[in-house]
Scaffold this active site. Structure first.
Site, PDB file in Angstrom:
ATOM      1  N   LYS A 157      42.766  46.816  45.502  1.00  0.00           N
ATOM      2  CA  LYS A 157      43.185  45.655  44.714  1.00  0.00           C
ATOM      3  C   LYS A 157      42.801  45.827  43.251  1.00  0.00           C
ATOM      4  O   LYS A 157      43.560  45.446  42.345  1.00  0.00           O
ATOM      5  CB  LYS A 157      42.562  44.375  45.271  1.00  0.00           C
ATOM      6  CG  LYS A 157      42.975  43.104  44.516  1.00  0.00           C
ATOM      7  CD  LYS A 157      44.493  42.895  44.511  1.00  0.00           C
ATOM      8  CE  LYS A 157      44.915  41.718  43.645  1.00  0.00           C
ATOM      9  NZ  LYS A 157      44.541  40.422  44.214  1.00  0.00           N
ATOM     10  N   LYS A 225      38.923  37.717  35.433  1.00  0.00           N
ATOM     11  CA  LYS A 225      37.925  38.006  36.479  1.00  0.00           C
ATOM     12  C   LYS A 225      38.223  39.334  37.153  1.00  0.00           C
ATOM     13  O   LYS A 225      37.326  40.160  37.370  1.00  0.00           O
ATOM     14  CB  LYS A 225      37.912  36.855  37.489  1.00  0.00           C
ATOM     15  CG  LYS A 225      36.944  37.012  38.658  1.00  0.00           C
ATOM     16  CD  LYS A 225      37.593  37.597  39.907  1.00  0.00           C
ATOM     17  CE  LYS A 225      38.655  36.699  40.482  1.00  0.00           C
ATOM     18  NZ  LYS A 225      39.189  37.240  41.767  1.00  0.00           N
TER      19      LYS A 225
END
Length: 276
Positions: A157, A225
């Site tokens: 990811k 983030k």
């Protein structure tokens, strides 16, 4: 299967709905009560009790770490825990050490992918647990692969967000270049989308970016983030990601300029500002 689903936000709510429509018994929980096709629980403990599968779909590490003690205290010891959140590989590995059956399974595809049940899912864990989770993955995604042991899904990811962030930045630069040169940017992007520069981002976002429509599908705040996770993962793996570092700075600039609540395609606003 009986499923406890924690986190019914932009992504989690449609995903939980697909699981209900696939025939699973889903009990969901979120800090804010929401309507969805399954049953809504009054607490994490109520949502996970007696579940065959426990799922979390939460914004970041702190939220996952906050609910995990409640999950471990109230879920069946043989329950399969699937975390669809995007968190650090280190946190995923720590959870895997605390629970016998875990899969870190972050997703890509954004809100539209969740609504259309065509998410890409990258899973880290054991082959046996991945096989057990396939009915869940099939209900919410189109592409799902086991990519390694615990934490591996989060590394993939991170790689995904690295590519997505860079693609948005380059598309933003292409738009600014064409518009400044006085050419038909819409026609130009149509040509790019038909050649080697083609991408899903071009397909899905070129019209909205040209219109400066930055309604959030995936917010700058969340990509900020994620870029932190990218840089941390690269540091841990001992590799250099110079383009990733530059992209992280552009995303940070977008957030600092007050665009955190906008879609990550709002990198275009940062690139425009650099050219004024």
């Amino acid at each position: 299967m009986k499923i406890g689903f924690i986190g019914l936000g932009i992504m989690g709510r449609p995903m939980a709905g697909h699981l209900v429509r696939a025939g699973h018994e889903v009990t969901g929980y979120d800090l804010s009560p929401v309507d969805f096709e399954g049953a809504f629980a009054g607490s994490v403990a109520e949502a996970v009790r007696d579940a065959d599968v426990v799922i979390t779909m939460l914004p970041a590490d702190p939220q996952v770490e906050a609910v995990f003690p409640e999950i471990s205290a109230n879920a069946r010891q043989d329950a399969l825990y699937i975390d669809f959140s995007t968190i650090t590989p280190q946190t995923a590995q720590k959870l895997a050490q605390q629970w016998k059956r875990t899969l870190d399974a972050p997703v890509s595809g954004g809100e539209k992918g969740a609504i259309d049940a065509v998410l890409s899912i990258m899973a880290g864990g054991s082959a046996a647990d991945f096989a057990a989770a396939e009915p869940v993955f099939a209900a919410v995604g189109r592409t799902y692969r086991l990519v390694g042991g615990p934490g591996s899904g989060q590394y993939v990811k991170a790689a995904n967000q690295l590519v997505v962030g860079g693609a948005y930045a380059l598309l933003a630069e292409a738009i600014v270049l064409m518009e400044a040169a006085g050419v038909d940017a819409a026609a130009g992007l149509d040509v790019l989308a038909g050649g080697l520069a083609a991408s899903r981002i071009l397909d899905l976002k070129r019209t909205s970016m040209l219109a400066r429509d930055f309604r959030p599908g995936f917010r700058i705040d969340l990509h900020h983030k994620d870029m932190g996770i990218v840089l941390d993962a690269a540091r841990g793996a001992g590799v250099a990601v110079p383009m990733g570092a530059l992209t992280a700075q552009l995303v940070a600039a977008a957030r600092a300029q007050g665009y955190g609540g906008l879609d990550h395609s709002a990198l275009l606003k940062v690139v425009e500002g650099l050219s004024r």
